[in-house]
Motif scaffolding. Structure first.
Motif, PDB file in Angstrom:
ATOM      1  N   ALA A 183      -5.649 -26.318 -27.578  1.00  0.00           N
ATOM      2  CA  ALA A 183      -5.786 -25.382 -26.454  1.00  0.00           C
ATOM      3  C   ALA A 183      -4.576 -24.455 -26.422  1.00  0.00           C
ATOM      4  O   ALA A 183      -3.438 -24.911 -26.465  1.00  0.00           O
ATOM      5  CB  ALA A 183      -5.922 -26.143 -25.145  1.00  0.00           C
ATOM      6  N   ARG A 184      -4.820 -23.150 -26.325  1.00  0.00           N
ATOM      7  CA  ARG A 184      -3.733 -22.173 -26.333  1.00  0.00           C
ATOM      8  C   ARG A 184      -2.863 -22.255 -25.084  1.00  0.00           C
ATOM      9  O   ARG A 184      -1.701 -21.890 -25.105  1.00  0.00           O
ATOM     10  CB  ARG A 184      -4.305 -20.760 -26.447  1.00  0.00           C
ATOM     11  CG  ARG A 184      -4.955 -20.436 -27.777  1.00  0.00           C
ATOM     12  CD  ARG A 184      -5.518 -19.024 -27.753  1.00  0.00           C
ATOM     13  NE  ARG A 184      -6.123 -18.650 -29.013  1.00  0.00           N
ATOM     14  CZ  ARG A 184      -5.489 -18.047 -30.006  1.00  0.00           C
ATOM     15  NH1 ARG A 184      -4.218 -17.765 -29.862  1.00  0.00           N
ATOM     16  NH2 ARG A 184      -6.108 -17.740 -31.119  1.00  0.00           N
ATOM     17  N   PHE A 185      -3.440 -22.737 -23.975  1.00  0.00           N
ATOM     18  CA  PHE A 185      -2.721 -22.657 -22.706  1.00  0.00           C
ATOM     19  C   PHE A 185      -1.945 -23.926 -22.373  1.00  0.00           C
ATOM     20  O   PHE A 185      -1.294 -23.985 -21.333  1.00  0.00           O
ATOM     21  CB  PHE A 185      -3.719 -22.366 -21.563  1.00  0.00           C
ATOM     22  CG  PHE A 185      -4.767 -23.425 -21.375  1.00  0.00           C
ATOM     23  CD1 PHE A 185      -4.562 -24.492 -20.510  1.00  0.00           C
ATOM     24  CD2 PHE A 185      -5.963 -23.359 -22.070  1.00  0.00           C
ATOM     25  CE1 PHE A 185      -5.528 -25.459 -20.346  1.00  0.00           C
ATOM     26  CE2 PHE A 185      -6.936 -24.320 -21.906  1.00  0.00           C
ATOM     27  CZ  PHE A 185      -6.717 -25.376 -21.035  1.00  0.00           C
ATOM     28  N   THR A 186      -1.994 -24.953 -23.215  1.00  0.00           N
ATOM     29  CA  THR A 186      -1.304 -26.206 -22.897  1.00  0.00           C
ATOM     30  C   THR A 186       0.042 -26.281 -23.603  1.00  0.00           C
ATOM     31  O   THR A 186       0.359 -25.458 -24.460  1.00  0.00           O
ATOM     32  CB  THR A 186      -2.161 -27.419 -23.303  1.00  0.00           C
ATOM     33  OG1 THR A 186      -2.412 -27.370 -24.720  1.00  0.00           O
ATOM     34  CG2 THR A 186      -3.479 -27.421 -22.563  1.00  0.00           C
ATOM     35  N   GLY A 187       0.839 -27.304 -23.245  1.00  0.00           N
ATOM     36  CA  GLY A 187       2.155 -27.473 -23.830  1.00  0.00           C
ATOM     37  C   GLY A 187       2.095 -27.745 -25.321  1.00  0.00           C
ATOM     38  O   GLY A 187       1.187 -28.414 -25.804  1.00  0.00           O
ATOM     39  N   GLY A 188       3.051 -27.210 -26.067  1.00  0.00           N
ATOM     40  CA  GLY A 188       3.089 -27.421 -27.509  1.00  0.00           C
ATOM     41  C   GLY A 188       3.805 -28.707 -27.877  1.00  0.00           C
ATOM     42  O   GLY A 188       4.443 -29.355 -27.049  1.00  0.00           O
TER      43      GLY A 188
END
Length: 279
Positions: free
Chosen positions: A36-41
């Motif tokens: 998911a692009r919007f979650t923490g890496g």
């Protein structure tokens, strides 16, 4: 009871795709996934812990799971099925319940894994990935077993690090030489400006035709789900039809074309080709 060790290893490649590796009794099988692009890496680290089915499994309401503290420091990872609500809402409920990460699996047997999972990153710090229905069913079987463990990690094992170091040392001299050559001839390229990210202007996006969705009047080029937000269409929602005949929520595709890229998220066709200006 024998313990099943599952490991979903996620690593970033030059193509911005990633890969999960499920380890079951020392047998490795690779599966594609979509972070998911919007979650923490992950930032090169790993998240390991017990895999638990979300309760309710679609995580469209606050979870009833009791995420207990573990003296071993093991985290908890939620396994969630897609559908019923937004991907972002599922991740927020998992985070609010104390889970360190979330794995959302497809509720349909799709052949192609959707690679664009977007949402608002505000207040979200846990990591999340999207996997296929087949992978989800495998993880689901192990999530109900006591001792089932899962890891989501950057795929940089000991062998990979060794190869990386050797490769770095091998090319260091070449890189140094290239840098020296670049700066020695830098005056030849002073007039060249580096292009910025290619996106569409709002006026260009505005001329893309809109249609209103009615579930009772589906046509051949209109599906039931937006490939950008993974949400099912609702009656009377405004959709936009790209020249390639792929359809998305109007707000979703507007954001995609003006912030990320000019091509269709599904087939990569340039959305600027085939659009007729209103002027």
């Amino acid at each position: 009871m024998s313990k099943f060790l599952l490991c979903a290893l996620v690593f970033c490649c030059l193509t911005n795709r990633s890969c999960s590796v499920v380890q079951l009794k020392s047998v490795y099988t690779s599966f594609p996934d979509s972070p998911a692009r919007f979650t923490g890496g992950l930032n090169g680290s790993a998240i390991c812990g017990d895999l638990r089915l979300a309760d309710p499994i679609d995580a469209c309401s606050p979870l009833l799971n009791e995420v207990e503290y573990s003296e071993s420091g093991s985290e908890r990872i939620a396994l969630i099925v897609r559908g019923g609500c937004a991907f972002e809402e599922k991740v927020r409920h998992a985070q609010d319940s104390g889970f360190r990460a979330a794995i959302v699996y497809d509720d349909e047997h799709n052949q192609d894994l959707i690679s664009t999972v977007m949402g608002s990153s505000e207040g979200i710090w846990i990591h999340a990935v999207f996997v296929s229905n087949a992978v989800g069913e495998i993880l689901k079987e192990q999530a109900v077993a006591k001792g089932g463990e899962c890891c989501i990690a950057s795929f940089l094992d000991e062998t990979a690090w060794t190869v990386l170091v050797i490769s770095f040392i091998s090319v260091l001299a070449v890189i140094t030489l290239l840098v020296m050559v670049f700066f020695s001839f830098n005056h030849r390229w002073n007039h060249i400006q580096q292009p910025g990210p290619i996106v569409m202007e709002g006026e260009e996006v505005d001329v893309i035709p809109c249609i209103m969705y009615y579930s009772a009047n589906l046509t051949g080029h209109v599906g039931e789900t937006c490939a950008i937000c993974l949400e099912d269409y609702k009656d009377r929602e405004n959709l936009k039809l790209l020249p390639c005949n792929h359809v998305f929520h109007a707000t979703c595709v507007n954001s995609w074309l003006t912030k990320w890229a000019t091509f269709c998220p599904v087939c990569k066709h340039d959305a600027r080709v085939g659009i007729v200006s209103s002027e």
